[in-house]
Design an enzyme around this catalytic site. Structure first.
Site, PDB file in Angstrom:
ATOM      1  N   SER A 134       0.886  -0.916   0.031  1.00 13.82           N
ATOM      2  CA  SER A 134      -0.290  -0.269   0.188  1.00 13.82           C
ATOM      3  C   SER A 134       0.587   1.158  -0.059  1.00 13.82           C
ATOM      4  O   SER A 134       1.865   1.879   0.865  1.00 13.82           O
ATOM      5  CB  SER A 134      -1.354   0.144   1.231  1.00 13.82           C
ATOM      6  OG  SER A 134      -1.475   1.323   1.279  1.00 13.82           O
ATOM      7  N   GLY A 159      -0.306   4.071  -0.094  1.00 20.01           N
ATOM      8  CA  GLY A 159      -1.372   5.067   0.366  1.00 20.01           C
ATOM      9  C   GLY A 159      -1.890   6.103  -0.909  1.00 20.01           C
ATOM     10  O   GLY A 159      -2.773   5.625  -1.584  1.00 20.01           O
ATOM     11  N   ALA A 160      -2.063   7.095  -0.686  1.00 22.70           N
ATOM     12  CA  ALA A 160      -2.067   8.360  -1.304  1.00 22.70           C
ATOM     13  C   ALA A 160      -2.101   7.591  -3.708  1.00 22.70           C
ATOM     14  O   ALA A 160      -2.876   8.340  -4.351  1.00 22.70           O
ATOM     15  CB  ALA A 160      -1.855  10.089  -1.420  1.00 22.70           C
ATOM     16  N   GLY A 181      -2.189   4.737  -4.412  1.00 22.39           N
ATOM     17  CA  GLY A 181      -1.818   3.482  -5.001  1.00 22.39           C
ATOM     18  C   GLY A 181      -1.671   2.314  -4.139  1.00 22.39           C
ATOM     19  O   GLY A 181      -1.106   2.727  -2.931  1.00 22.39           O
ATOM     20  N   GLY A 190      -6.852   0.398   4.863  1.00 17.23           N
ATOM     21  CA  GLY A 190      -5.129  -0.767   4.096  1.00 17.23           C
ATOM     22  C   GLY A 190      -6.196  -2.168   4.517  1.00 17.23           C
ATOM     23  O   GLY A 190      -6.115  -3.737   3.446  1.00 17.23           O
ATOM     24  N   ASP A 191      -7.386  -2.442   5.788  1.00 13.28           N
ATOM     25  CA  ASP A 191      -7.934  -4.236   6.300  1.00 13.28           C
ATOM     26  C   ASP A 191      -9.117  -3.997   5.398  1.00 13.28           C
ATOM     27  O   ASP A 191      -8.824  -5.599   4.844  1.00 13.28           O
ATOM     28  CB  ASP A 191      -8.011  -4.312   7.212  1.00 13.28           C
ATOM     29  CG  ASP A 191      -7.151  -3.554   8.680  1.00 13.28           C
ATOM     30  OD1 ASP A 191      -5.918  -3.606   8.434  1.00 13.28           O
ATOM     31  OD2 ASP A 191      -7.390  -2.677   9.247  1.00 13.28           O
TER      32      ASP A 191
END
Length: 319
Positions: free
Chosen positions: A227, A229-230, A232, A258-259
């Site tokens: 992951s 974050g913003a 992608g 994220g989960d």
């Protein structure tokens, strides 16, 4: 059936307000109480998407009883080890501008007997599907380890799951992640910071993330779902590598996003670009919902997700 394992679950209290002023009395415009812990959130997201799931976790005290009750109200099967300590309570403060302040409690310490009982419960859940008659396709081990569990505990779980014929996803960090790699988990899901910590160097670009994910694969991970974050998500596997992103109109809360992504990935089969599309759609929907509310199919917009095998290696990552 997808079984989740959350060794350090929580009750998550989220307060929403205009802006947080330290040292002053702050009044929330909204608040909510949700079952928490990374594996718990994966089970909640799977249930919201219509998948069958069972949550394995240690629970203690009144907070543990309330956590189990909240999960059962959502239709999630709970397989719990009763522990002497109290289940922790975490607090999140979400400001209108998108800033999120989190206070995570340490949580209880598990005894050797409680640790062994939790491992036995994982084994039972894998064998029986908790009495549903369903095959267990995936087990997802998620979150930090509580005090009393050695970093090698997850490695032991991975070996046990593989011996039973199922696949395992691991979402943790630090020594617990590194110790588990040699057991060859089927997928690991670090975020950018956890990826950098695992390889001991900064991750500034998509290319940096690709190289770091490749290093985790060399150490034993079969797939790396990273992951960013913003910026992608990235999937690196033996079959290939893919990068994807999804538009987000406004971030309301990233608690559990994220989960939700991991739930989308596993629910879509847990491999390949189609599963990455599902992960991105779930994550993008989750950050636009309050607290740690998990998205339903009506919240998803997979058509807006862009996934490519033409990796933008030089693209800088924000933050």
């Amino acid at each position: 059936m997808i079984v989740t394992i959350t060794p350090n679950p929580s009750l998550d209290r989220t307060y929403e307000l205009g802006s947080l002023v330290p040292g002053e009395v702050n009044r929330a415009s909204h608040d909510r109480l949700d079952p928490g812990g990374k594996g718990v959130n994966v089970s909640r997201a799977l249930t919201a998407a219509g998948h069958r799931t069972s949550a394995v976790l240690p629970l203690g005290g009144l907070s543990g009883q309330l956590l189990a009750d909240l999960l059962r109200r959502q239709g999630i099967d709970v397989a719990a080890v009763t522990i002497s300590g109290d289940t922790r309570i975490n607090v999140s403060i979400a400001e209108d501008g998108g800033s999120l302040t989190k206070i995570n409690a340490m949580g209880p310490e598990l005894s050797a007997a409680e640790s062994a009982a939790l491992l036995a419960l994982v084994r039972d859940a894998q064998k029986t599907g908790r009495g549903t008659g369903s095959d267990v396709a995936w087990l997802a081990c998620c979150g930090s380890l509580p005090r009393g569990l050695a970093p090698e505990w997850y490695a032991e779980v991975v070996a046990q799951v593989h011996s039973g014929g199922a696949r395992i996803a691991l979402d943790t960090s630090g020594p617990a992640l590194l110790a588990a790699l040699s057991a060859r988990p089927d997928v690991v899901k670090p975020n950018r910071e956890e990826l950098a910590e695992a390889v001991g160097r900064p991750v500034h670009t998509v290319g940096d993330a690709v190289h770091a994910a490749g290093e985790l694969r060399e150490r034993g991970a079969q797939q790396v779902l990273a992951s960013l974050g913003a910026d992608g998500m990235l999937l690196v596997a033996e079959e290939g590598s893919w990068y994807g992103s999804a538009p987000v109109a406004a971030v309301r809360s990233d608690v559990g996003a994220g989960d939700a992504s991991l739930a989308g990935f596993l629910g879509a089969g847990g491999t390949g670009p189609e599963a990455l599309v599902a992960a991105l759609a779930h994550g993008a929907a989750a950050v636009q919902l309050p607290g740690s509310v998990m998205p339903t199919p009506a919240d998803l917009d997979p058509a807006a997700v862009v996934v490519t095998a033409d990796l933008p290696l030089d693209r800088p990552l924000r933050g």
